[in-house]
Design a protein around this motif. Structure first.
Motif, PDB file in Angstrom:
ATOM      1  N   SER A  71       0.829  -1.212   0.000  1.00  0.00           N
ATOM      2  CA  SER A  71       0.000   0.000   0.000  1.00  0.00           C
ATOM      3  C   SER A  71       0.862   1.260   0.000  1.00  0.00           C
ATOM      4  O   SER A  71       0.546   2.241  -0.673  1.00  0.00           O
ATOM      5  CB  SER A  71      -0.926   0.006   1.222  1.00  0.00           C
ATOM      6  N   LEU A  72       1.944   1.245   0.760  1.00  0.00           N
ATOM      7  CA  LEU A  72       2.843   2.402   0.802  1.00  0.00           C
ATOM      8  C   LEU A  72       3.422   2.689  -0.578  1.00  0.00           C
ATOM      9  O   LEU A  72       3.497   3.847  -1.007  1.00  0.00           O
ATOM     10  CB  LEU A  72       3.980   2.157   1.800  1.00  0.00           C
ATOM     11  N   LEU A  73       3.839   1.641  -1.280  1.00  0.00           N
ATOM     12  CA  LEU A  73       4.382   1.824  -2.624  1.00  0.00           C
ATOM     13  C   LEU A  73       3.322   2.380  -3.572  1.00  0.00           C
ATOM     14  O   LEU A  73       3.610   3.230  -4.423  1.00  0.00           O
ATOM     15  CB  LEU A  73       4.914   0.493  -3.156  1.00  0.00           C
ATOM     16  N   VAL A  74       2.094   1.920  -3.405  1.00  0.00           N
ATOM     17  CA  VAL A  74       0.996   2.389  -4.271  1.00  0.00           C
ATOM     18  C   VAL A  74       0.723   3.876  -4.054  1.00  0.00           C
ATOM     19  O   VAL A  74       0.462   4.623  -5.001  1.00  0.00           O
ATOM     20  CB  VAL A  74      -0.277   1.558  -3.992  1.00  0.00           C
ATOM     21  N   LEU A  75       0.798   4.329  -2.785  1.00  0.00           N
ATOM     22  CA  LEU A  75       0.452   5.711  -2.450  1.00  0.00           C
ATOM     23  C   LEU A  75       1.647   6.670  -2.446  1.00  0.00           C
ATOM     24  O   LEU A  75       1.464   7.874  -2.259  1.00  0.00           O
ATOM     25  CB  LEU A  75      -0.229   5.758  -1.075  1.00  0.00           C
ATOM     26  N   MET A  76       2.856   6.160  -2.642  1.00  0.00           N
ATOM     27  CA  MET A  76       4.069   6.967  -2.500  1.00  0.00           C
ATOM     28  C   MET A  76       4.036   8.221  -3.365  1.00  0.00           C
ATOM     29  O   MET A  76       4.317   9.329  -2.912  1.00  0.00           O
ATOM     30  CB  MET A  76       5.288   6.121  -2.867  1.00  0.00           C
ATOM     31  N   ARG A  77       3.689   8.069  -4.616  1.00  0.00           N
ATOM     32  CA  ARG A  77       3.699   9.210  -5.533  1.00  0.00           C
ATOM     33  C   ARG A  77       2.627  10.228  -5.186  1.00  0.00           C
ATOM     34  O   ARG A  77       2.869  11.432  -5.135  1.00  0.00           O
ATOM     35  CB  ARG A  77       3.520   8.723  -6.967  1.00  0.00           C
ATOM     36  N   GLY A  78       1.420   9.755  -4.923  1.00  0.00           N
ATOM     37  CA  GLY A  78       0.303  10.661  -4.673  1.00  0.00           C
ATOM     38  C   GLY A  78       0.460  11.500  -3.424  1.00  0.00           C
ATOM     39  O   GLY A  78      -0.027  12.634  -3.361  1.00  0.00           O
ATOM     40  N   GLN A  79       1.160  10.993  -2.395  1.00  0.00           N
ATOM     41  CA  GLN A  79       1.271  11.727  -1.135  1.00  0.00           C
ATOM     42  C   GLN A  79       2.109  12.994  -1.287  1.00  0.00           C
ATOM     43  O   GLN A  79       2.035  13.884  -0.473  1.00  0.00           O
ATOM     44  CB  GLN A  79       1.836  10.820  -0.036  1.00  0.00           C
TER      45      GLN A  79
END
Length: 318
Positions: A150-158
């Protein structure tokens, strides 16, 4: 960057291309949030079952945290949907601020989880319980792997959206919690120290609070219309007054509607001779070009006025 027009001796410039609704920063990452929500729900159910099997407070604390995270992710998705509604005559910026409200509510949920974890951790320190260390390690590793995805999935958007950052911080706290669960279970297996589980729970709480406070501060800054961090107001002022023909500046405001949508407005005092010589359109073009080249401001509005005009403006305009 914009167009200018003249009304009653006042020049107004507007930067176009501003984003509303579907163009908010969080909307581009809706699919990533859905993936993270699905993973979070899976881990929550698994860890809750694991806590019942092993008797681990750390697993139960992490499962409870996952439950609030799932609510936070769902809230973030709902906020993106609401923010996509178009502007109206009453709500001229639409519902773009819904994403910031979701970030602030996410911070509130995280604080509540932190308080619960602290309470249960202290209680378990006083009255430690035995647990199944091997099974706790297995459940903790499952949560760690899932949260890492999940962290990898959201890394860019954050980096682009405060709303997505709130979700990212929730998942990061989950990953840290899973690490604490695994470590505490290993310590328990190696030494038999029952309080290790409670200490791990307290560490989860300690890790949650600072990041949550930062998220809340950033959300409140937007809601209170503070100047964005990346905009140096002194530099903006110096750039504007350094343009040929500009005699002064007042009522300079820079604020953020939502993540990725900073706006600026200012009253610019201009020499009457320069206005007559170059015209309103050229002056507005110079102002907008100056800001566009040096500052990341999505939407600019300028009022051009002669010296002394500010004295005649109503007090409510200041």
């Amino acid at each position: 960057m914009g167009a200018g027009h003249q009304h009653g001796g006042h020049g107004h410039g507007h930067g176009h291309g501003h984003r509303h609704g579907p163009g908010t920063a969080g909307a581009a990452h809706r699919g990533r949030l859905r993936i993270a929500l699905g993973i979070t729900l899976l881990v929550m159910v698994t860890e809750a079952a694991g806590s019942a099997v092993t008797g681990s407070l750390a697993l139960l604390a992490d499962a409870g945290h996952m439950a609030t995270d799932a609510a936070g992710l769902a809230m973030a998705l709902l906020a993106i949907h609401v923010a996509a509604r178009p502007p109206s005559e009453r709500r001229t910026f639409g519902f773009a601020r819904a994403e910031i409200l979701a970030a602030a509510l996410n911070a509130g949920l995280l604080f509540a989880v932190g308080a619960f974890v602290f309470y249960e951790g202290v209680r378990r320190l006083i009255s430690p319980h035995a647990l199944d260390g091997g099974a706790t390690v297995a459940f903790g590793l499952f949560g760690l792997v899932a949260n890492s995805v999940s962290l990898l999935v959201l890394m860019r958007g954050q980096r682009e959206s405060l709303n997505v950052r709130g979700a990212f911080l929730e998942v990061m706290a989950d990953a840290l919690g899973s690490c604490a669960v695994v470590v505490s279970a290993v310590v328990y297996l190696a030494t038999g120290w029952q309080q290790a589980d409670a200490v791990a729970s307290l560490l989860i709480g300690v890790l949650i609070v600072p990041r949550t406070w930062q998220l809340l501060r950033e959300a409140l800054d937007v809601l209170l219309e503070a100047a964005p961090k990346h905009v140096d107001m002194g530099q903006v002022r110096r750039h504007i007054v350094s343009l040929p023909g500009v005699e002064g500046l007042h009522d300079l405001h820079v604020w953020t509607i939502t993540s990725g949508l900073p706006v600026l407005s200012a009253h610019v005092v201009v020499s009457q001779g320069v206005l007559e010589e170059v015209g309103y359109e050229k002056m507005l073009h110079d102002l907008q070009g100056c800001l566009g080249a040096h500052f990341d401001v999505e939407h600019c509005t300028f009022q051009l006025e002669p010296a002394g005009h500010a004295e005649h403006e109503a007090r409510l305009c200041h």
